[in-house]
Design a protein around this motif. Structure first.
Motif, short mmCIF file in Angstrom:
data_model
loop_
_atom_site.label_atom_id
_atom_site.label_comp_id
_atom_site.label_asym_id
_atom_site.label_seq_id
_atom_site.Cartn_x
_atom_site.Cartn_y
_atom_site.Cartn_z
N ALA A 131 0.82 -1.22 0.00
CA ALA A 131 0.00 0.00 0.00
C ALA A 131 0.85 1.27 0.00
O ALA A 131 0.37 2.33 -0.41
N TYR A 132 2.08 1.18 0.45
CA TYR A 132 2.95 2.36 0.50
C TYR A 132 3.81 2.50 -0.77
O TYR A 132 4.80 3.24 -0.78
N THR A 133 3.46 1.83 -1.84
CA THR A 133 4.24 1.86 -3.08
C THR A 133 4.45 3.26 -3.62
O THR A 133 5.53 3.58 -4.15
N PHE A 134 3.45 4.14 -3.49
CA PHE A 134 3.53 5.47 -4.09
C PHE A 134 4.01 6.55 -3.11
O PHE A 134 3.95 7.74 -3.44
N VAL A 135 4.48 6.18 -1.95
CA VAL A 135 4.90 7.19 -0.96
C VAL A 135 6.00 8.07 -1.52
O VAL A 135 5.92 9.31 -1.47
N ILE A 136 7.05 7.47 -2.07
CA ILE A 136 8.18 8.26 -2.57
C ILE A 136 7.77 9.11 -3.78
O ILE A 136 8.09 10.31 -3.81
#
Length: 230
Positions: A131-136
Motif C-alpha cells: 500500500a505504500y508503493t507510491f509514498v516516494i
C-alpha cells in the motif's frame, strides 16, 4: 488541501483502471531510453540496500535507513525527466536529497509500520508494504509532505490492492531471477522495476493531471533532444 491532494482524493473516491500490461510496456520504454545511467545508479541502490547484510552492524543499517529513500527519490526524479524528454545528468539521480526530511520521515514511518504489521500475524505488514508503493513518488513528484503521502498512497492503492500486489510479486520475481544469474541481472531489473512503478504512478496519477507525455517510438528510436551527460 492542495490541488494534488484533491485530485488523488477524487481517484480514491471514483476509482481508476489498473493496466499492468501498459505499465510494463511503458516501464521498458523508459528503461531503454537511458539504460546505462539507470543501471549504474541501480548498482548504487543495491550497494546501499546491501550494506546491513554486508557489514551486519547498527551503523550500516542506520545509514541505509537514512539514504535509501532519498536515493530512490532521485531515481524517480531521473525517470520523470526521461518521461518528459528533459535534459538530465547523472547528478540528477541525487535530486531526492532536496526532499531529505520528508523522505527520511517516510522511511522511518513506513519501516516502523510495516515492521509492526509483520509482527502482527504477518498479513498487515504485507498489506502496508504494498500500500505504500507510491509514498516516494508522492513526495518527490507530487510535492506532498510525508504523512499525506503515506496516507494517500495507502488509501489509493487499497482501491486496487490485489492488482498492486500482483505487480509487486512480479517485480520481486524479476529482481530475484536477476540476482540468481550471477547478480548481474539485478543491475538491470532493479531500475526496470522502478520504471514500472513510475509508469503505474504516471498512468494512474499524472495522467489525471495532464502531465502524461508519450515517447515517440521510444524502444527502437528514442532520441533525447538533449544528450544525457555522465
Amino acid at each position: 488541501m492542495s490541488l494534488q491532494e484533491t485530485k488523488i482524493e477524487n481517484l480514491i473516491q471514483d476509482g481508476y483502471p489498473f493496466q499492468l500490461k501498459d505499465y510494463i510496456k511503458r516501464g521498458w520504454e523508459l528503461f531503454k531510453a537511458d539504460p546505462v545511467n539507470l543501471i549504474l545508479f541501480g548498482a548504487i541502490l543495491l550497494l546501499v540496500g546491501g550494506l546491513p547484510a554486508i557489514f551486519n552492524s547498527t551503523w550500516t543499517s542506520f545509514i541505509s535507513l537514512l539514504v535509501a529513500y532519498p536515493l530512490a527519490g532521485g531515481l524517480f526524479l531521473y525517470i520523470d525527466k526521461i518521461a518528459h524528454r528533459e535534459p538530465r545528468t547523472f547528478q540528477d539521480f541525487f535530486g531526492g536529497f532536496a526532499y531529505f526530511k520528508d523522505l527520511v520521515l517516510a522511511s522511518l514511518g513506513v519501516n516502523l509500520l510495516v515492521g509492526l504489521g509483520l509482527l502482527l500475524l504477518f498479513v498487515p505488514g504485507i498489506y502496508l508494504a504494498i500500500a505504500y508503493t507510491f509514498v516516494i513518488p508522492f513526495i518527490v513528484l507530487g510535492g506532498l509532505p510525508f504523512w499525506p503521502s503515506m496516507e494517500l498512497s495507502r488509501r489509493l492503492i487499497t482501491r486496487n490492492w490485489l492488482s498492486f500486489g500482483l505487480m509487486a510479486l512480479m517485480c520481486f520475481m524479476l529482481v530475484f531471477l536477476g540476482a540468481v544469474f550471477l547478480f548481474v541481472g539485478a543491475l538491470v531489473m532493479v531500475p526496470f522495476v522502478y520504471c514500472i512503478v513510475f509508469a503505474a504512478y504516471e498512468g494512474i496519477v499524472e495522467e489525471q493531471t495532464e502531465h502524461f507525455v508519450e515517447l515517440d517510438d521510444p524502444v527502437d528510436g528514442f532520441q533525447d533532444e538533449t544528450p544525457t551527460t555522465f
